[in-house]
Enzyme design. Structure first.
Site, PDB file in Angstrom:
ATOM      1  N   GLY A  37       0.859  -1.182   0.000  1.00  0.00           N
ATOM      2  CA  GLY A  37       0.000   0.000   0.000  1.00  0.00           C
ATOM      3  C   GLY A  37       0.890   1.224   0.000  1.00  0.00           C
ATOM      4  O   GLY A  37       2.123   1.107  -0.040  1.00  0.00           O
ATOM      5  N   ARG A  84       4.577   5.352   2.008  1.00  0.00           N
ATOM      6  CA  ARG A  84       5.281   6.636   2.192  1.00  0.00           C
ATOM      7  C   ARG A  84       4.823   7.654   1.163  1.00  0.00           C
ATOM      8  O   ARG A  84       5.570   8.550   0.789  1.00  0.00           O
ATOM      9  CB  ARG A  84       6.775   6.435   2.076  1.00  0.00           C
ATOM     10  CG  ARG A  84       7.162   5.727   0.792  1.00  0.00           C
ATOM     11  CD  ARG A  84       8.529   6.044   0.477  1.00  0.00           C
ATOM     12  NE  ARG A  84       9.054   5.124  -0.526  1.00  0.00           N
ATOM     13  CZ  ARG A  84      10.289   5.125  -0.889  1.00  0.00           C
ATOM     14  NH1 ARG A  84      11.120   5.972  -0.345  1.00  0.00           N
ATOM     15  NH2 ARG A  84      10.728   4.297  -1.794  1.00  0.00           N
ATOM     16  N   ASP A 133       9.932   4.188   7.403  1.00  0.00           N
ATOM     17  CA  ASP A 133       9.784   5.477   8.089  1.00  0.00           C
ATOM     18  C   ASP A 133       8.861   6.440   7.346  1.00  0.00           C
ATOM     19  O   ASP A 133       8.662   7.576   7.774  1.00  0.00           O
ATOM     20  CB  ASP A 133      11.164   6.128   8.284  1.00  0.00           C
ATOM     21  CG  ASP A 133      11.920   6.287   6.963  1.00  0.00           C
ATOM     22  OD1 ASP A 133      11.294   6.099   5.892  1.00  0.00           O
ATOM     23  OD2 ASP A 133      13.120   6.585   6.995  1.00  0.00           O
ATOM     24  N   ASP A 148       3.215  -4.613  -7.933  1.00  0.00           N
ATOM     25  CA  ASP A 148       2.755  -3.374  -7.288  1.00  0.00           C
ATOM     26  C   ASP A 148       3.376  -2.138  -7.938  1.00  0.00           C
ATOM     27  O   ASP A 148       2.961  -1.014  -7.657  1.00  0.00           O
ATOM     28  CB  ASP A 148       3.058  -3.388  -5.782  1.00  0.00           C
ATOM     29  CG  ASP A 148       4.512  -3.688  -5.486  1.00  0.00           C
ATOM     30  OD1 ASP A 148       4.990  -4.753  -5.906  1.00  0.00           O
ATOM     31  OD2 ASP A 148       5.186  -2.853  -4.848  1.00  0.00           O
TER      32      ASP A 148
HETATM   33  P1  AMP Z   1       8.901   0.167  -3.575  1.00  0.00           P
HETATM   34  O1  AMP Z   1       9.961  -0.853  -3.531  1.00  0.00           O
HETATM   35  O2  AMP Z   1       9.390   1.583  -3.436  1.00  0.00           O
HETATM   36  O3  AMP Z   1       7.990   0.011  -4.734  1.00  0.00           O
HETATM   37  O4  AMP Z   1       8.021  -0.056  -2.251  1.00  0.00           O
HETATM   38  C1  AMP Z   1       7.417  -1.285  -1.908  1.00  0.00           C
HETATM   39  C2  AMP Z   1       6.507  -1.068  -0.727  1.00  0.00           C
HETATM   40  O5  AMP Z   1       7.232  -0.618   0.404  1.00  0.00           O
HETATM   41  C3  AMP Z   1       5.394  -0.055  -0.952  1.00  0.00           C
HETATM   42  O6  AMP Z   1       4.254  -0.488  -0.266  1.00  0.00           O
HETATM   43  C4  AMP Z   1       5.972   1.201  -0.337  1.00  0.00           C
HETATM   44  O7  AMP Z   1       4.981   2.095   0.074  1.00  0.00           O
HETATM   45  C5  AMP Z   1       6.745   0.639   0.840  1.00  0.00           C
HETATM   46  N1  AMP Z   1       7.869   1.472   1.237  1.00  0.00           N
HETATM   47  C6  AMP Z   1       9.033   1.658   0.568  1.00  0.00           C
HETATM   48  N2  AMP Z   1       9.854   2.486   1.234  1.00  0.00           N
HETATM   49  C7  AMP Z   1       9.195   2.861   2.357  1.00  0.00           C
HETATM   50  C8  AMP Z   1       9.508   3.688   3.483  1.00  0.00           C
HETATM   51  N3  AMP Z   1      10.676   4.334   3.574  1.00  0.00           N
HETATM   52  N4  AMP Z   1       8.569   3.818   4.441  1.00  0.00           N
HETATM   53  C9  AMP Z   1       7.402   3.169   4.363  1.00  0.00           C
HETATM   54  N5  AMP Z   1       7.050   2.371   3.360  1.00  0.00           N
HETATM   55  C10 AMP Z   1       7.924   2.206   2.369  1.00  0.00           C
HETATM   56 MG    MG Z   2       6.407   0.801  -5.463  1.00  0.00          MG
END
Ligand code: AMP
Ligand code: MG
Length: 484
Positions: free
Chosen positions: A90, A93, A124, A251
């Site tokens: 979801g 951030r 975070d 995602d």
């Molecule tokens: P991503 O690899 O950036 O596509 O992120 C995968 C998942 O991890 C998604 O649900 C993001 O919202 C969550 N996510 C990535 N980095 C953070 C962060 N620093 N804090 C909170 N959620 C994160």
């Molecule tokens: Mg993502």
């Protein structure tokens, strides 16, 4: 022209039931400063130029000051990450601030780096300057190339510390995209056995983004077919410019077939089919030459989630459209790059042989094609001196010249056409790295120049040839990790 407050917010996603999101306020970045604003994106939203001069602009865009009309929420979704289903994803951030109806379409305003949400897990809720700037630049690079992508209105920075491998500072981007529906949204409801919201989500996509498909006998089939076609075209576009996304989890796949979630991507320098742009992708699942088949794997996962909405036969038939569409789309793009107007027998082999030779002789992918625009049989070709395998080039180029003779296009017209599809400027990792290092010192001139060059990457931009050159030694194979 609109002010921030007079944008026509319809917040269509917020009108869906609460199972789709958590309404919540952003946690503003302390003392956020506007580091850069993309005026072409502001124009797309219909914002008046004077809005960009407002004293309270950074406060509003960073979530510190109320923005009337927005109704922020964090979306819930799931997804397959490196092939494994993760039910708990979801907006961890980021937040969807609202959706605005403009003369250029319905646009989502999504603030990335806006603090913790119920979907943050251990994270975070923040994003660092390095990765935010990479996304900010890449969005413009893709847009300039004419490839569907999310955009970014602005980049905000702050002194707030964020811990990654080392201590960095926090940043935000205001992402502007035609909807943030991901394949993983559908998987979320499917795997929970919640078929009613699944259908509502498909209805939402149809009603707001693809209303023409509602006129068809089977709108859900038409929707999935549209996703298949757009995804195939997107993969063809990425492959033709040498773009490796790096994290093609479901995602990170946009339902509407545009490039989403820029992380450890790369626009390749020398042609390397097996390029792995993500340092953490040890097995090379998302290597450059696997992208087209990974996209089909992802479409399979999406089709599985669509199974309560469609008959199995129709699902299979829809997925079968992917491969021929990708091949035709890719062939078409590569033909254009070579200045070929028609498709003739043998063209496919001619292109495949060129790529094989390019891989063997480590030719810079984009420099080569740009230089090819100046290739004629009647005069020496300057780029020949840069090749490490001129003999291989002579063999291939003779076939190319023979092939060109089968068409009547005159040389100048062909060169002009080739210049509109072989970019002079792409966002090489080392260029992004230089802009990051400058931005970390508070100097945004490099970013500003890159945004200009990448906005019209097919133009010559005299005086900036160094930005079109292959990387210096330090800039080759930079390690880009998922950490952001
Ligand atoms: P991503 O690899 O950036 O596509 O992120 C995968 C998942 O991890 C998604 O649900 C993001 O919202 C969550 N996510 C990535 N980095 C953070 C962060 N620093 N804090 C909170 N959620 C994160
Ligand atoms: Mg993502």
């Amino acid at each position: 022209m609109a002010t921030l407050e007079s944008l026509r917010f319809n917040n269509a996603f917020r009108r869906l039931p609460p199972a789709f999101y958590t309404p919540m306020a952003c946690s503003p970045l302390p003392d956020a400063k506007l580091l850069h604003i993309n005026t072409s994106v502001a124009r797309l939203l219909g914002l008046d130029a004077s809005e960009l001069e407002r004293n309270d602009l950074a406060a509003i865009l960073s979530g510190a000051q109320a923005w009337p009309g927005t109704e922020p929420l964090a979306m819930v979704y799931a997804g397959h990450q490196f092939g494994i289903y993760n039910p708990e994803l979801g907006d961890g951030r980021g937040m969807l601030l609202g959706q605005v109806q403009t003369s250029s379409g319905l646009w989502d305003l999504h603030l990335k780096g806006s603090g913790r949400t119920p979907y943050s897990r251990m994270g975070d809720g923040r994003a660092v300057l390095r990765s935010s700037l990479r996304e900010y630049l890449a969005s413009q690079a893709m847009q300039g190339l004419g490839i569907p992508t999310s955009l970014a209105l602005c980049l905000l920075g702050s002194q707030a510390p964020v811990q990654r491998e080392q201590r960095e500072t926090a940043a935000q981007i205001l992402r502007v995209a035609p909807g943030h529906l991901r394949f993983g949204h559908f998987e979320h409801f499917f795997y929970r056995g919640e078929h009613e919201p699944l259908a509502q989500l498909a209805d939402h996509a149809l009603e707001h983004y693809l209303p023409k498909l509602l006129e068809q006998a089977h709108p859900y089939e038409a929707l999935l077919h549209e996703v298949v076609v757009r995804t195939a075209d997107l993969m063809a576009a990425w492959q033709s410019v040498g773009f490796a996304h790096g994290v093609m989890n479901t995602d990170n796949m946009a339902l509407l077939g545009y490039t989403l979630d820029y992380g450890p991507y790369a626009f390749m320098d020398s042609y390397e089919p097996g390029l792995i742009s993500n340092h953490s992708d040890e097995g090379g699942r998302y290597a450059f030459h696997r992208q087209a088949s990974i996209a089909l794997w992802n479409l399979n996962a999406l089709a599985h989630a669509f199974s309560p909405l469609m008959k199995q036969q129709a699902l299979i038939a829809t997925l079968q459209a992917y491969e021929p569409r990708f091949l035709t789309s890719y062939q078409h793009r590569m033909q254009n790059k070579l200045g070929l107007q028609q498709t003739l027998p043998g063209d496919e082999v001619l292109i495949a042989d060129l790529l094989q030779w390019m891989a063997q002789s480590s030719v810079d992918y984009n420099c080569f094609f740009r230089a090819l625009c100046d290739f004629k049989d009647s005069s020496p070709w300057a780029y020949r001196d840069e090749l490490i395998d001129p003999a291989g080039w002579e063999r291939w180029s003779q076939r190319y010249l023979d092939r060109l003779k089968l068409e009547s296009t005159d040389v100048d017209a062909r060169q002009r056409q080739m210049q509109t599809c072989n970019p002079k400027f792409v966002l090489r990792n080392y260029l992004a790295q230089r802009a990051i290092e400058a931005a970390e010192q508070g100097d945004m001139r490099e970013t500003d120049l890159l945004i200009k060059l990448l906005s019209s990457p097919f133009d010559e931009h005299p005086g900036h040839d160094d930005y079109a050159a292959p990387p210096p030694e330090w800039g080759r194979h930079l390690d880009i990790s998922c950490s952001s």
